[in-house]
Design a protein around this motif. Structure first.
Motif, PDB file in Angstrom:
ATOM      1  N   ASP A 307       0.824  -1.211   0.000  1.00 23.99           N
ATOM      2  CA  ASP A 307       0.000   0.000   0.000  1.00 23.99           C
ATOM      3  C   ASP A 307       0.856   1.257   0.000  1.00 23.99           C
ATOM      4  O   ASP A 307       0.479   2.273  -0.605  1.00 23.99           O
ATOM      5  CB  ASP A 307      -0.921   0.001   1.229  1.00 23.99           C
ATOM      6  CG  ASP A 307      -1.826   1.212   1.270  1.00 23.99           C
ATOM      7  OD1 ASP A 307      -2.711   1.322   0.400  1.00 23.99           O
ATOM      8  OD2 ASP A 307      -1.640   2.059   2.171  1.00 23.99           O
ATOM      9  N   GLU A 315       0.319  -8.110  -9.167  1.00 26.18           N
ATOM     10  CA  GLU A 315      -1.111  -8.282  -9.401  1.00 26.18           C
ATOM     11  C   GLU A 315      -1.407  -9.599 -10.106  1.00 26.18           C
ATOM     12  O   GLU A 315      -0.557 -10.188 -10.768  1.00 26.18           O
ATOM     13  CB  GLU A 315      -1.654  -7.108 -10.218  1.00 26.18           C
ATOM     14  CG  GLU A 315      -1.604  -5.781  -9.476  1.00 26.18           C
ATOM     15  CD  GLU A 315      -2.291  -4.663 -10.238  1.00 26.18           C
ATOM     16  OE1 GLU A 315      -2.904  -4.949 -11.286  1.00 26.18           O
ATOM     17  OE2 GLU A 315      -2.219  -3.499  -9.789  1.00 26.18           O
ATOM     18  N   ASP A 324      -6.698  -9.388  -0.160  1.00 27.04           N
ATOM     19  CA  ASP A 324      -7.972  -8.655  -0.139  1.00 27.04           C
ATOM     20  C   ASP A 324      -8.963  -9.348   0.804  1.00 27.04           C
ATOM     21  O   ASP A 324      -9.944  -9.954   0.373  1.00 27.04           O
ATOM     22  CB  ASP A 324      -8.549  -8.549  -1.544  1.00 27.04           C
ATOM     23  CG  ASP A 324      -9.798  -7.668  -1.589  1.00 27.04           C
ATOM     24  OD1 ASP A 324      -9.991  -6.863  -0.644  1.00 27.04           O
ATOM     25  OD2 ASP A 324     -10.573  -7.794  -2.549  1.00 27.04           O
ATOM     26  N   VAL A 330      -9.705  -4.126  -3.733  1.00 25.81           N
ATOM     27  CA  VAL A 330      -8.546  -3.245  -3.589  1.00 25.81           C
ATOM     28  C   VAL A 330      -7.640  -3.840  -2.511  1.00 25.81           C
ATOM     29  O   VAL A 330      -8.124  -4.308  -1.474  1.00 25.81           O
ATOM     30  CB  VAL A 330      -8.951  -1.814  -3.174  1.00 25.81           C
ATOM     31  CG1 VAL A 330      -7.709  -0.946  -2.995  1.00 25.81           C
ATOM     32  CG2 VAL A 330      -9.890  -1.205  -4.210  1.00 25.81           C
ATOM     33  N   ASP A 332      -5.124  -2.751   0.096  1.00 25.74           N
ATOM     34  CA  ASP A 332      -4.638  -1.520   0.707  1.00 25.74           C
ATOM     35  C   ASP A 332      -4.518  -1.660   2.227  1.00 25.74           C
ATOM     36  O   ASP A 332      -4.576  -2.772   2.773  1.00 25.74           O
ATOM     37  CB  ASP A 332      -5.544  -0.338   0.337  1.00 25.74           C
ATOM     38  CG  ASP A 332      -6.992  -0.545   0.767  1.00 25.74           C
ATOM     39  OD1 ASP A 332      -7.260  -1.421   1.625  1.00 25.74           O
ATOM     40  OD2 ASP A 332      -7.878   0.179   0.247  1.00 25.74           O
ATOM     41  N   TRP A 363     -14.661  -9.277  -7.581  1.00 25.14           N
ATOM     42  CA  TRP A 363     -13.642  -9.332  -8.629  1.00 25.14           C
ATOM     43  C   TRP A 363     -14.229  -9.928  -9.918  1.00 25.14           C
ATOM     44  O   TRP A 363     -14.861 -10.954  -9.898  1.00 25.14           O
ATOM     45  CB  TRP A 363     -12.444 -10.188  -8.184  1.00 25.14           C
ATOM     46  CG  TRP A 363     -11.626  -9.529  -7.127  1.00 25.14           C
ATOM     47  CD1 TRP A 363     -11.842  -9.579  -5.771  1.00 25.14           C
ATOM     48  CD2 TRP A 363     -10.476  -8.723  -7.314  1.00 25.14           C
ATOM     49  NE1 TRP A 363     -10.892  -8.867  -5.109  1.00 25.14           N
ATOM     50  CE2 TRP A 363     -10.023  -8.324  -6.030  1.00 25.14           C
ATOM     51  CE3 TRP A 363      -9.769  -8.292  -8.422  1.00 25.14           C
ATOM     52  CZ2 TRP A 363      -8.897  -7.515  -5.835  1.00 25.14           C
ATOM     53  CZ3 TRP A 363      -8.647  -7.497  -8.226  1.00 25.14           C
ATOM     54  CH2 TRP A 363      -8.220  -7.110  -6.956  1.00 25.14           C
TER      55      TRP A 363
END
Length: 363
Positions: A307, A315, A324, A330, A332, A363
């Motif tokens: 983050d 990814e 996640d 996202v 983070d 997703w």
């Protein structure tokens, strides 16, 4: 063979009670390794056929077998246990081997312990290739294959509720021997039974609809290494991937990740009827970003570093999606905080199947 309605408690109660109270204390020391092999009288069947399953134990050095619990699992949609077919060997001697058998759909659990009276002797598995158990399965399907194997959830000091256990005495006399503490290494070798004439293309599918697991063939594919991913199975708390995904043609094999864990980064090999790998899927355990078998502060730190652009998690990888945990699509600081809260016992993460459902929609 002694049948008991109290099988659920027998495996643990007798293992612990006989091992600790009447057969000496647990000895904290290095122990040898025993290997349990499951084999079938036939590798291919047709509907209605019966096959004999044999479980044998062996070691390459001295290993005096102690109390044991053996849960043998198979695909209940393809095979059923033939009632009263289990024969448990008198491994501690005739009249001095106590045993109990419990049959469930997809699982046969057998517990064995030495008697506290009579001329009881613990068998040395060194080169013995000792038959412990035989039983029969009847084919009730028409296509596909099933792995018949001892459950991989081993009973250890840290996992006292584990299913599979074999104690190790330090001598052949259980009455005076010491029983090793829980946790020695026990190898397992399984077998696969296929239906004759199975045709078609192998495809990874759920064992039943809405069993909590998710198969995605559009994620984790960027590298070209994987055909997709699987998630929603709580492998770190005893669930087995083989119970949730299967194939109607060919077979599957679950392979641990680089750290030896069935967690993030583990793979599911999809094989054809000849045993050739035709596709590989990667497993995702939400929260265990680094795949070390724990959801802890190191995972939180990894997500936080991502983050803050300190160190990027690539990814479309299993590690990325495992991060996640709040399934908002996202990766983070909020995910990092949630993992840290889990590690600090402040607030537990949701169950794997719950996160999987939310993740699958996001997703």
């Amino acid at each position: 063979m002694v049948k008991s309605k109290k099988i659920l408690s027998l495996a643990l109660a007798l293992v612990m009670a006989l091992g600790v109270l009447t057969m000496g204390v647990f000895a904290a020391k290095t122990t040898p390794t025993a290997t349990f092999t499951v084999s079938s009288s036939a590798s291919e069947v047709a509907n209605g056929d019966e096959v004999t399953i044999t479980v044998k134990a062996n070691a390459t050095e001295t290993f005096y077998a102690g109390p044991m619990s053996l849960p043998i699992e198979y695909n209940a949609s393809l095979f059923e246990y033939v009632a009263d077919s289990a024969t448990v060997a008198n491994i501690y001697g005739a009249g001095t081997t106590k045993s109990a058998v419990k049959a469930e759909a997809g699982k046969l659990t057998v517990a064995l312990t030495p008697s506290t009276s009579g001329a009881v002797t613990a068998p040395d598995l060194n080169g013995a290739n000792l038959t412990v158990l035989t039983f029969k399965l009847k084919a009730i399907g028409s296509t596909g294959s099933s792995t018949v194997a001892i459950a991989n959830d081993q009973k250890t000091a840290a996992n006292i509720g584990g299913k599979f256990y074999c104690g190790s005495f330090d001598s052949a006399n259980p009455k005076t021997a010491e029983l090793t503490e829980l946790g020695q290494t026990l190898n397992r070798v399984d077998t696969t039974i296929s239906y004759k004439g199975a045709v078609g293309t192998p495809e990874l599918v759920l064992t039943q609809a809405d069993n909590g697991a998710v198969i995605r063939k559009d994620l984790c594919t960027t590298s070209g290494e994987f055909a997709g991913c699987v998630f929603g199975i709580d492998t770190l708390n005893g669930e087995n991937i083989e119970d949730f995904v299967t194939t109607a043609v060919g077979s599957i094999e679950v392979v641990a990740n680089a750290d030896g864990n069935i967690s993030t980064g583990a793979t599911i090999l999809l094989k054809d009827a000849a045993g050739e790998v035709v596709a590989t899927y990667v497993f995702i355990y939400f929260g265990d970003v680094n795949g070390d078998g724990a959801v802890d502060i190191t995972d939180a730190a990894t997500v936080e570093a991502h983050d803050q652009w300190v160190e990027t998690i690539e990814e479309d990888t299993s590690a990325y999606y495992a991060s996640d945990v709040n399934y908002d699509a996202v990766v983070d600081i909020t995910d990092s905080a949630a993992i840290e809260a889990q590690d600090q016992w402040v607030e537990a993460l949701e169950a794997q199947n719950v996160i999987a459902k939310g993740f699958n929609g996001a997703w």
